[in-house]
Design a protein around this motif. Structure first.
Motif, short mmCIF file in Angstrom:
data_model
loop_
_atom_site.label_atom_id
_atom_site.label_comp_id
_atom_site.label_asym_id
_atom_site.label_seq_id
_atom_site.Cartn_x
_atom_site.Cartn_y
_atom_site.Cartn_z
N VAL A 357 -22.69 -24.74 38.53
CA VAL A 357 -22.24 -26.14 38.59
C VAL A 357 -21.24 -26.23 39.75
N PRO A 358 -21.45 -27.16 40.69
CA PRO A 358 -20.58 -27.22 41.86
C PRO A 358 -19.12 -27.46 41.48
N GLY A 359 -18.22 -26.75 42.15
CA GLY A 359 -16.79 -26.95 41.89
C GLY A 359 -16.27 -26.14 40.71
N VAL A 360 -17.17 -25.42 40.03
CA VAL A 360 -16.77 -24.69 38.81
C VAL A 360 -16.52 -23.21 39.09
N SER A 361 -15.46 -22.68 38.52
CA SER A 361 -15.20 -21.24 38.53
C SER A 361 -14.98 -20.82 37.09
N VAL A 384 -13.27 -22.08 31.63
CA VAL A 384 -14.24 -22.74 32.50
C VAL A 384 -13.47 -23.80 33.29
N ALA A 385 -13.30 -23.53 34.59
CA ALA A 385 -12.40 -24.33 35.41
C ALA A 385 -13.14 -25.08 36.50
N ALA A 398 -16.50 -29.39 34.31
CA ALA A 398 -16.18 -28.26 33.44
C ALA A 398 -17.04 -28.29 32.18
N TYR A 399 -17.17 -29.47 31.55
CA TYR A 399 -17.98 -29.52 30.32
C TYR A 399 -19.46 -29.35 30.60
#
Ligand code: AMP
Ligand code: GLY
Length: 424
Positions: A357-361, A384-385, A398-399
């Motif tokens: 998911v883009p932007g997620v680390s 999940v950030a 994030a979700y």
């Protein structure tokens, strides 16, 4: 530089992830680490509270710089022992870490330095504590003096709860020696936020702010936890408010510590309550917050290693930190039962899909690998950030990653960021 990070949580994964990206970073070791950390650092099976073994590890591996994540080794003197061995360390001495390790020390320091905090009494005898409760009335907050893995603070809504808290802490010794003395303080009403600064002696450089979600369940219901999610910045901490926090809280307290012969080196975390009567300190921590560290790190543009080394060496003028203006948010996934009893070893799948998911680390907080299976190995297991132009967008990302993770034995709150989203 060859670097050793001490700890095994989401905070340490975020720190390792940022340190690994530094051009100054040579070998990166983590003790003991976890399955996520193992992807960016060499994990060594030494416990985070085994002071002698950690010093020996740093010595035998010729480590140049040690970053100490959790409070227990700080309070036990790891930074002191490393410095005695000539090894540069990020983190306060045991005497300075008492700001977190002893609530009584913290309250007396605040009083001495004129730093606003809740009115309190201190007790080493249960009958006196109960007599105080009878005179004072509820609500109030009972706090074990020493470290209690985040469980030593009991908010009591009525007098019976307060008597039970005294029995639990002082008579049943639920936290051992840490509960031999207690602080009983006024219950403060307001909005909570956290503020972080890098400190060396009397010099301090502000970092950014964050807001944590301590209750286990949605709507801030259920028992207190180490933190079920967080985001940065905290909207209530505007630049003007940050200036006020530096002037009225951080600077007086680090001056007081230095005057006391316990100069502080490391990151100082101020847990704050914004009351109708002004900003009051709930607690100080001698380390980065967890999970707050995770969104903080996602917002940091600058070289983390350069900043932490400059802080440890007292070159505060060399610290110039750039931050992404975009907010970041982390949702903690925990094992069913946390913060109470929980089982270890349940299977987690779908992390690769979630990480796309883009932007997620995704940061690991309590995991281990068995062959090619990823297993839960703690209460808080994953962070999940996401970073995005707005908090609602970061929450959505994030979700959507959380929903790709297949882990029937896990749970998370579905409302992380609600306060900031309500505001916007
Ligand atoms: P502490 O570890 O001292 O931060 O306490 C954990 C949590 O308990 C805080 O994040 C607050 O939500 C709550 N708390 C602690 N002290 C007080 C207080 N004096 N009034 C109201 N809530 C408090
Ligand atoms: N999340 C709260 C703490 O790190 O103390």
């Amino acid at each position: 530089m060859d670097v050793l990070v001490v700890g095994s949580g989401g905070r340490e994964h975020a720190l390792c992830w940022a340190l690994r990206r530094s051009p100054l970073c040579g070998r990166l070791l983590c003790a003991p680490g976890n399955a996520g950390i193992a992807k960016v650092a060499d994990c060594v099976a030494v416990a985070a509270d085994d002071i002698a073994a950690l010093v020996e590890l740093a010595r035998s591996e010729r480590i140049d710089f040690v970053v100490i994540g959790p409070e227990a080794p700080l309070v036990a003197g790891l930074a002191d022992r490393l410095r005695e061995a000539g090894i540069l360390a990020f983190g306060p001495s045991a005497r300075a870490a008492e700001i977190e390790g002893s609530k009584i020390f913290m309250k007396e320091l605040c009083e001495r330095c004129g730093v606003p905090t809740a009115a309190y009494g201190r007790f080493d005898e249960p009958d006196e504590a109960k007599a105080f409760i009878r005179r004072h009335g509820a609500p109030l907050v009972v706090k074990a003096d020493g470290l209690a893995a985040g469980k030593g603070v009991i908010v009591c809504h009525n007098e019976n709860e307060a008597y039970a808290a005294i029995d639990h802490v002082m008579i049943e010794s639920a936290f051992g020696e840490a509960g031999a003395q207690v602080v009983i303080e006024d219950f403060l009403i307001g909005e909570e936020a956290s503020f972080f600064a890098l400190v060396h002696g009397e010099q301090a450089v502000p970092l950014v702010s964050a807001q944590d979600h301590k209750a286990a369940f949605d709507g801030d219901q259920g028992p207190n936890t180490g933190g079920m999610g967080a985001y940065s910045p905290a909207p209530i901490i505007t630049p003007a408010v940050a200036g006020e926090i530096m002037a009225k809280i951080i600077r007086p307290v680090i001056h007081g510590l230095a005057e006391d012969g316990r100069p502080y080196v490391g990151v100082l975390y101020a847990g704050l309550m914004f009351t109708h009567d002004g900003i009051k300190v709930l607690e100080f921590n001698a380390r980065f917050g967890d999970p707050e560290c995770q969104p903080l790190i996602l917002r940091l543009k600058s070289d983390l290693l350069a900043a932490l080394v400059a802080c440890a060496e007292g070159r505060m003028e060399d610290i110039a930190l750039d931050w992404y203006p975009d907010p970041a948010l982390v949702v903690v996934m925990a094992t069913q039962g946390y913060p109470g009893h929980y089982a270890r070893g349940s299977l987690i799948e779908g992390l690769e899909e979630a990480a796309q998911v883009p932007g997620v680390s995704i940061f690991h907080a309590g995991t281990r690998r068995e062959g090619d299976r990823l297993l839960a190995d703690g209460g808080r297991v994953l962070g999940v950030a996401a970073r995005a132009p707005t908090v609602p967008r970061a929450q959505e990302l994030a979700y959507s990653a959380v929903d790709r993770i297949v882990w029937p034995d896990g749970f998370c709150r579905r409302d992380i960021g609600w306060r900031a989203i309500g505001r916007s």
